[in-house]
Design a protein around this motif. Structure first.
Motif, PDB file in Angstrom:
ATOM      1  N   PRO A   1       0.826  -1.215   0.000  1.00 34.55           N
ATOM      2  CA  PRO A   1       0.000   0.000   0.000  1.00 34.55           C
ATOM      3  C   PRO A   1       0.858   1.263   0.000  1.00 34.55           C
ATOM      4  CG  PRO A   1      -0.755  -1.560   1.657  1.00 34.55           C
ATOM      5  CD  PRO A   1       0.559  -2.066   1.168  1.00 34.55           C
ATOM      6  N   LEU A   2       0.421   2.246  -0.768  1.00 38.59           N
ATOM      7  CA  LEU A   2       1.140   3.511  -0.846  1.00 38.59           C
ATOM      8  C   LEU A   2       0.909   4.362   0.400  1.00 38.59           C
ATOM      9  CD1 LEU A   2       2.843   5.508  -2.542  1.00 38.59           C
ATOM     10  CD2 LEU A   2       0.704   6.297  -3.583  1.00 38.59           C
ATOM     11  N   HIS A   3      -0.250   4.178   1.031  1.00 41.93           N
ATOM     12  CA  HIS A   3      -0.609   4.993   2.199  1.00 41.93           C
ATOM     13  C   HIS A   3      -0.754   4.115   3.438  1.00 41.93           C
ATOM     14  CE1 HIS A   3      -1.240   8.175  -0.676  1.00 41.93           C
ATOM     15  NE2 HIS A   3      -2.144   7.447  -1.317  1.00 41.93           N
ATOM     16  N   ASP A   4      -0.559   4.728   4.600  1.00 36.35           N
ATOM     17  CA  ASP A   4      -0.597   3.953   5.830  1.00 36.35           C
ATOM     18  C   ASP A   4      -1.996   3.508   6.199  1.00 36.35           C
ATOM     19  OD1 ASP A   4      -1.420   6.535   6.273  1.00 36.35           O
ATOM     20  OD2 ASP A   4      -0.627   6.633   8.315  1.00 36.35           O
ATOM     21  N   ASP A   5      -3.035   4.129   5.597  1.00 34.94           N
ATOM     22  CA  ASP A   5      -4.404   3.739   5.913  1.00 34.94           C
ATOM     23  C   ASP A   5      -4.949   2.707   4.928  1.00 34.94           C
ATOM     24  OD1 ASP A   5      -4.480   5.350   3.731  1.00 34.94           O
ATOM     25  OD2 ASP A   5      -6.042   6.717   4.462  1.00 34.94           O
ATOM     26  N   GLY A   6      -4.057   2.082   4.168  1.00 32.92           N
ATOM     27  CA  GLY A   6      -4.494   1.052   3.221  1.00 32.92           C
ATOM     28  C   GLY A   6      -4.983   1.666   1.925  1.00 32.92           C
ATOM     29  N   GLY A   7      -6.058   1.106   1.393  1.00 32.16           N
ATOM     30  CA  GLY A   7      -6.583   1.580   0.117  1.00 32.16           C
ATOM     31  C   GLY A   7      -5.996   0.782  -1.041  1.00 32.16           C
ATOM     32  N   SER A   8      -6.453   1.109  -2.254  1.00 36.43           N
ATOM     33  CA  SER A   8      -6.026   0.357  -3.439  1.00 36.43           C
ATOM     34  C   SER A   8      -4.733   0.876  -4.064  1.00 36.43           C
ATOM     35  CB  SER A   8      -7.140   0.384  -4.496  1.00 36.43           C
ATOM     36  OG  SER A   8      -7.440   1.726  -4.862  1.00 36.43           O
ATOM     37  N   ALA A   9      -4.333   2.102  -3.708  1.00 32.35           N
ATOM     38  CA  ALA A   9      -3.108   2.672  -4.271  1.00 32.35           C
ATOM     39  C   ALA A   9      -1.893   1.877  -3.810  1.00 32.35           C
ATOM     40  CB  ALA A   9      -2.965   4.132  -3.871  1.00 32.35           C
TER      41      ALA A   9
ATOM     42  N   ALA B   1       2.559   1.245  -4.044  1.00 37.34           N
ATOM     43  CA  ALA B   1       3.850   1.911  -4.208  1.00 37.34           C
ATOM     44  C   ALA B   1       4.485   1.463  -5.523  1.00 37.34           C
ATOM     45  CB  ALA B   1       4.758   1.583  -3.023  1.00 37.34           C
ATOM     46  N   GLY B   2       5.665   1.961  -5.799  1.00 36.57           N
ATOM     47  CA  GLY B   2       6.373   1.594  -7.019  1.00 36.57           C
ATOM     48  C   GLY B   2       7.860   1.841  -6.859  1.00 36.57           C
ATOM     49  N   PRO B   3       8.675   1.231  -7.692  1.00 35.86           N
ATOM     50  CA  PRO B   3      10.133   1.429  -7.596  1.00 35.86           C
ATOM     51  C   PRO B   3      10.536   2.835  -8.014  1.00 35.86           C
ATOM     52  CG  PRO B   3       9.577   0.128  -9.546  1.00 35.86           C
ATOM     53  CD  PRO B   3       8.314   0.297  -8.783  1.00 35.86           C
ATOM     54  N   PRO B   4      11.230   3.598  -7.154  1.00 34.48           N
ATOM     55  CA  PRO B   4      11.510   5.017  -7.467  1.00 34.48           C
ATOM     56  C   PRO B   4      12.628   5.249  -8.486  1.00 34.48           C
ATOM     57  CG  PRO B   4      11.842   4.520  -5.117  1.00 34.48           C
ATOM     58  CD  PRO B   4      11.644   3.227  -5.812  1.00 34.48           C
ATOM     59  N   PHE B   5      13.573   4.337  -8.609  1.00 39.00           N
ATOM     60  CA  PHE B   5      14.707   4.522  -9.535  1.00 39.00           C
ATOM     61  C   PHE B   5      15.358   5.881  -9.337  1.00 39.00           C
ATOM     62  CE2 PHE B   5      12.552   1.138 -11.986  1.00 39.00           C
ATOM     63  CZ  PHE B   5      13.635   0.330 -12.277  1.00 39.00           C
ATOM     64  N   GLU B   6      15.568   6.290  -8.077  1.00 43.96           N
ATOM     65  CA  GLU B   6      16.196   7.582  -7.809  1.00 43.96           C
ATOM     66  C   GLU B   6      17.707   7.479  -8.007  1.00 43.96           C
ATOM     67  OE1 GLU B   6      13.227   9.723  -4.642  1.00 43.96           O
ATOM     68  OE2 GLU B   6      14.506   8.135  -3.867  1.00 43.96           O
ATOM     69  N   MET B   7      18.250   8.441  -8.745  1.00 44.06           N
ATOM     70  CA  MET B   7      19.683   8.448  -9.011  1.00 44.06           C
ATOM     71  C   MET B   7      20.454   8.866  -7.765  1.00 44.06           C
ATOM     72  SD  MET B   7      20.352   7.507 -12.113  1.00 44.06           S
ATOM     73  CE  MET B   7      21.968   8.199 -12.483  1.00 44.06           C
ATOM     74  N   PRO B   8      21.634   8.277  -7.534  1.00 43.19           N
ATOM     75  CA  PRO B   8      22.465   8.704  -6.400  1.00 43.19           C
ATOM     76  C   PRO B   8      23.028  10.103  -6.629  1.00 43.19           C
ATOM     77  CG  PRO B   8      23.641   7.119  -7.771  1.00 43.19           C
ATOM     78  CD  PRO B   8      22.239   7.177  -8.301  1.00 43.19           C
ATOM     79  N   TYR B   9      23.540  10.704  -5.570  1.00 35.02           N
ATOM     80  CA  TYR B   9      24.050  12.070  -5.688  1.00 35.02           C
ATOM     81  C   TYR B   9      25.266  12.136  -6.605  1.00 35.02           C
ATOM     82  CZ  TYR B   9      27.644  10.633  -2.310  1.00 35.02           C
ATOM     83  OH  TYR B   9      28.677   9.988  -1.674  1.00 35.02           O
ATOM     84  N   SER B  10      25.972  11.017  -6.761  1.00 33.14           N
ATOM     85  CA  SER B  10      27.133  10.988  -7.657  1.00 33.14           C
ATOM     86  C   SER B  10      27.378   9.560  -8.119  1.00 33.14           C
ATOM     87  CB  SER B  10      28.380  11.525  -6.943  1.00 33.14           C
ATOM     88  OG  SER B  10      29.527  11.372  -7.762  1.00 33.14           O
ATOM     89  N   LEU B  11      27.824   9.437  -9.374  1.00 31.57           N
ATOM     90  CA  LEU B  11      28.223   8.134  -9.907  1.00 31.57           C
ATOM     91  C   LEU B  11      29.741   8.046 -10.077  1.00 31.57           C
ATOM     92  CD1 LEU B  11      25.476   7.570 -12.628  1.00 31.57           C
ATOM     93  CD2 LEU B  11      25.744   6.332 -10.478  1.00 31.57           C
ATOM     94  N   ASP B  12      30.451   9.096  -9.690  1.00 31.61           N
ATOM     95  CA  ASP B  12      31.912   9.098  -9.832  1.00 31.61           C
ATOM     96  C   ASP B  12      32.529   8.116  -8.848  1.00 31.61           C
ATOM     97  OD1 ASP B  12      31.745  11.043 -11.769  1.00 31.61           O
ATOM     98  OD2 ASP B  12      31.997  12.698 -10.339  1.00 31.61           O
ATOM     99  N   LEU B  13      33.468   7.316  -9.332  1.00 31.58           N
ATOM    100  CA  LEU B  13      34.180   6.379  -8.476  1.00 31.58           C
ATOM    101  C   LEU B  13      35.329   7.088  -7.774  1.00 31.58           C
ATOM    102  CD1 LEU B  13      34.416   3.246 -10.812  1.00 31.58           C
ATOM    103  CD2 LEU B  13      32.817   3.616  -8.929  1.00 31.58           C
ATOM    104  N   PRO B  14      35.664   6.652  -6.555  1.00 32.20           N
ATOM    105  CA  PRO B  14      36.860   7.206  -5.903  1.00 32.20           C
ATOM    106  C   PRO B  14      38.100   6.946  -6.749  1.00 32.20           C
ATOM    107  CG  PRO B  14      35.511   5.968  -4.337  1.00 32.20           C
ATOM    108  CD  PRO B  14      34.934   5.707  -5.694  1.00 32.20           C
ATOM    109  N   GLN B  15      39.118   7.771  -6.569  1.00 34.98           N
ATOM    110  CA  GLN B  15      40.334   7.623  -7.357  1.00 34.98           C
ATOM    111  C   GLN B  15      41.115   6.376  -6.986  1.00 34.98           C
ATOM    112  OE1 GLN B  15      41.326   9.638  -9.996  1.00 34.98           O
ATOM    113  NE2 GLN B  15      39.221  10.333  -9.728  1.00 34.98           N
ATOM    114  N   GLY B  16      41.156   6.051  -5.701  1.00 31.29           N
ATOM    115  CA  GLY B  16      41.923   4.892  -5.243  1.00 31.29           C
ATOM    116  C   GLY B  16      41.121   3.609  -5.327  1.00 31.29           C
ATOM    117  N   ASP B  17      41.768   2.520  -5.725  1.00 31.06           N
ATOM    118  CA  ASP B  17      41.082   1.224  -5.813  1.00 31.06           C
ATOM    119  C   ASP B  17      40.543   0.785  -4.453  1.00 31.06           C
ATOM    120  OD1 ASP B  17      41.624   1.095  -8.504  1.00 31.06           O
ATOM    121  OD2 ASP B  17      43.437  -0.106  -8.271  1.00 31.06           O
ATOM    122  N   ARG B  18      41.358   0.972  -3.428  1.00 27.17           N
ATOM    123  CA  ARG B  18      40.934   0.573  -2.085  1.00 27.17           C
ATOM    124  C   ARG B  18      39.680   1.326  -1.666  1.00 27.17           C
ATOM    125  NH1 ARG B  18      41.891   2.770   2.893  1.00 27.17           N
ATOM    126  NH2 ARG B  18      41.927   1.337   4.697  1.00 27.17           N
TER     127      ARG B  18
END
Length: 621
Positions: free
Chosen positions: A524-532, A534-551
């Motif tokens: 359920p999308l709402h805490d009171d139930g109902g037919s609505a 939820a769904g997968p948000p596919f929210e992008m992270p704040y950054s996709l850059d990898l750290p410079q060091g392998d470790r």
């Protein structure tokens, strides 16, 4: 020699004298102006070199160049009175001319132009840079389309009243997921083309303002509907004049031919354009909505042009750094089938050969995804790979041979016709769960975009936590993908290595995303139930850059896994305190999945710890 050269330049200009005095006709003026422009560019290119024989600091030469620039500006204005057909080389100050190398000038003068409008670019970019920008846009568009197709497929409700409708909607889900898998192949192939050009990979989405003129339609996660299908078809549709055009090479019989006639396909395109114009405003449709094929047309034309993109732009040594079908496509291979000597499928090898197919059998949906992940070391291989991608989406005429594979355009119009027919017979019928449009877990973002997003509120605790967990695993997947390309530069691909383990984890995250999406659309999308739901948000992270060091990359994995485990623990804590939440999680099988996930993540963290320890030990020595 330099005196003779400059004297020739002076005479070339003086022979023009003025656009109306010495030139008796406009065509002669255009030719003379082309010669002057050529001289000017040659001089500028020559002066720009470190070993230039021309000392522009000498007073006379400085005055000559200043005067030449002024004269050129006057002639540009005068040349605007000349018809295009009478001009020689282009006379504007466009960056297309300024950035040409000296050896390119002969072709400019011979052809009288640089090419069609698709070769235009920004003045602050080289042609190679422009090509990289186009490929970057292509990668973002492929990523965005894949995510939107996945959301539409996950939204489908398989619990239909009749067996016929259950089979039909499941066939739609299968077909859309096939398209999404093929888009994943497109995304990886575009990354390979970026690597070939020595550019960084790009796993992002919507890099405004760069891709605004290529994006097919505004990004939006929506359940499957006639409206969303119209956008999908518009994005994947071919050029109108190419409909029905056959591939120039070998023609193979299609295993899953479309039952929709060419005439009806044309009618569907007209209908969709009309509907989109009503929803979005016709001017916006004409200017802001684009076929994906338009972008690939530009990329293919530019990368094919040896004058604008020289051979030196292609790094053949990058071939082993690129992702391959052996790496990523093995799980999406159709079962082998018999073929006749001509290469056509033998009907005896089809499933259920000799039996009549059921009435609800969907030929297109039964066709497995054909994931194409192409590598390239040369210009010719890159062009072939890009043409194959464009052909799989919409442009049949770009195929060298007719492979018998349904295009994305064919798959979507088939679903569109069936969907529309069912809605006409039963207007109250619903094909999907009541999932939201553009779900998000970020309350501040939802407040900024109240009409375009739907908040999965923290009060709906189960849905909120599962959506948060989905975002964490989505970020993990993108990090694994990016890291696999980084490791390909340092580790041989044919040996067992850390890269192979990273790729194994990436496949695991793909299954996690699929599982979590299936759980979310049942919560359920709402805490009171109902037919609505939820769904997968596919929210992008704040950054996709990898750290410079392998470790540091491996430590990031540990952080992501730790945060994921924390989210799972919060779910169980909430279930312990709230019996309704506990029952809700048990109803969808979420408790079993979360325990399994936490156990696997613990094992992964132990493995990562050993990897980091090994790196520390090598560093100490």
């Amino acid at each position: 020699m330099m005196v003779d050269f400059l004297s020739s330049a002076w005479c070339d200009f003086c022979s023009i004298g003025g656009p109306r005095r010495r030139c008796r006709d406009q065509k002669t003026f255009g030719e003379r102006f082309s010669q002057l422009k050529r001289v000017q560019l040659m001089l500028f290119n020559l002066c720009a070199t470190k070993t230039s024989p021309i000392d522009t600091t000498q007073p006379k030469l400085y005055l000559f160049f200043s005067w030449l620039n002024t004269a050129h500006g006057v002639l540009v204005l005068a040349s605007r009175l000349i018809p295009d057909s009478h001009r020689g080389a282009p006379v504007s100050d466009s960056p297309e001319i300024i950035n040409l190398r000296t050896e390119d000038l002969d072709q400019v003068e011979a052809t009288g132009k640089l090419g069609p409008a698709k070769y235009r670019k920004r003045p602050d970019m080289t042609w190679r840079d422009h090509l990289v920008m186009l490929l970057m846009s292509g990668a973002e568009i492929e990523h965005a389309l894949m995510v939107q197709y996945l959301y539409a497929a996950y939204s489908i409700d398989g619990d239909q009243v009749s067996e016929e409708r259950r089979a039909m909607v499941e066939s739609w889900r299968t077909s859309i997921l096939s398209v999404a898998r093929e888009e994943m192949g497109h995304l990886l192939t575009v990354q390979n083309m970026l690597v070939l050009l020595g550019a960084p990979i790009n796993l992002g989405r919507e890099m405004l303002p760069w891709d605004h003129e290529f994006y097919p339609f505004p990004f939006s996660l929506e359940p499957l509907s006639l409206e969303s299908l119209q956008c999908f078809i518009y994005a994947e549709m071919p050029r109108f004049e190419s409909l029905g055009t056959e591939a120039p090479g070998k023609q193979r019989e299609k295993y899953a031919p479309s039952a929709i006639s060419l005439e009806r396909q044309c009618g569907i395109i007209d209908e969709i354009k009309h509907e989109l114009a009503k929803r979005h405003d016709k001017e916006r449709v004409d200017t802001d909505m684009h076929r994906v094929g338009e972008l690939y047309d530009q990329i293919i034309a530019l990368i094919s042009n040896a004058e604008l993109i020289p051979e030196s732009a292609f790094n053949e040594a990058s071939y082993d750094m690129q992702g391959s079908w052996d790496d990523w496509g093995r799980g999406y291979k159709a079962p082998p089938r018999l073929v006749d000597p001509e290469g056509n499928l033998d009907p005896r090898s089809d499933p259920g050969a000799g039996e009549s197919p059921p009435s609800n059998w969907n030929a297109l949906a039964s066709r497995d995804a054909h994931v194409q992940i192409e590598r390239a070391a040369t210009r010719e291989q890159a062009v072939k790979a890009l043409r194959a991608l464009a052909a799989q989406g919409e442009a049949q005429h770009l195929r060298e041979d007719e492979t018998g594979e349904p295009s994305h355009f064919e798959r979507f119009i088939h679903i569109y016709e069936e969907f529309k027919d069912l809605k006409a017979r039963d207007p109250s019928w619903k094909a999907t769960h009541e999932v939201p449009r553009n779900p998000t877990t970020q309350s501040d973002f939802a407040e900024l975009h109240p009409h375009d997003t739907t908040l999965i509120h923290v009060d709906a605790a189960t849905a909120h936590y599962f959506a948060q967990l989905f975002n964490q695993r989505y970020r993990m997947l993108l990090t694994y993908l990016a890291h696999s390309f980084r490791l390909a530069r340092t580790q041989p691909m044919h040996r067992p290595s850390l890269r192979a383990m990273v790729m194994h984890r990436a496949f695991g995250e793909m299954y996690n995303i699929k599982t979590l999406a299936g759980l979310l659309v049942r919560l359920p999308l709402h805490d009171d139930g109902g037919s609505a739901r939820a769904g997968p948000p596919f929210e992008m992270p704040y950054s996709l850059d990898l750290p410079q060091g392998d470790r540091d990359i491996w430590l990031r994995y540990d952080d992501l896994l730790a945060s994921s485990q924390q989210t799972c623990s919060e779910v169980f804590l909430c279930a312990k305190e709230n019996p309704a939440v506990r029952e809700e999680i048990a109803r969808i099988g979420g408790d079993v999945y979360l325990r399994t996930l936490m156990n696997l993540d613990s094992q992964t963290r132990l493995w990562i710890g050993k990897v980091v320890a090994g790196m520390n030990e090598r560093a100490d020595h």
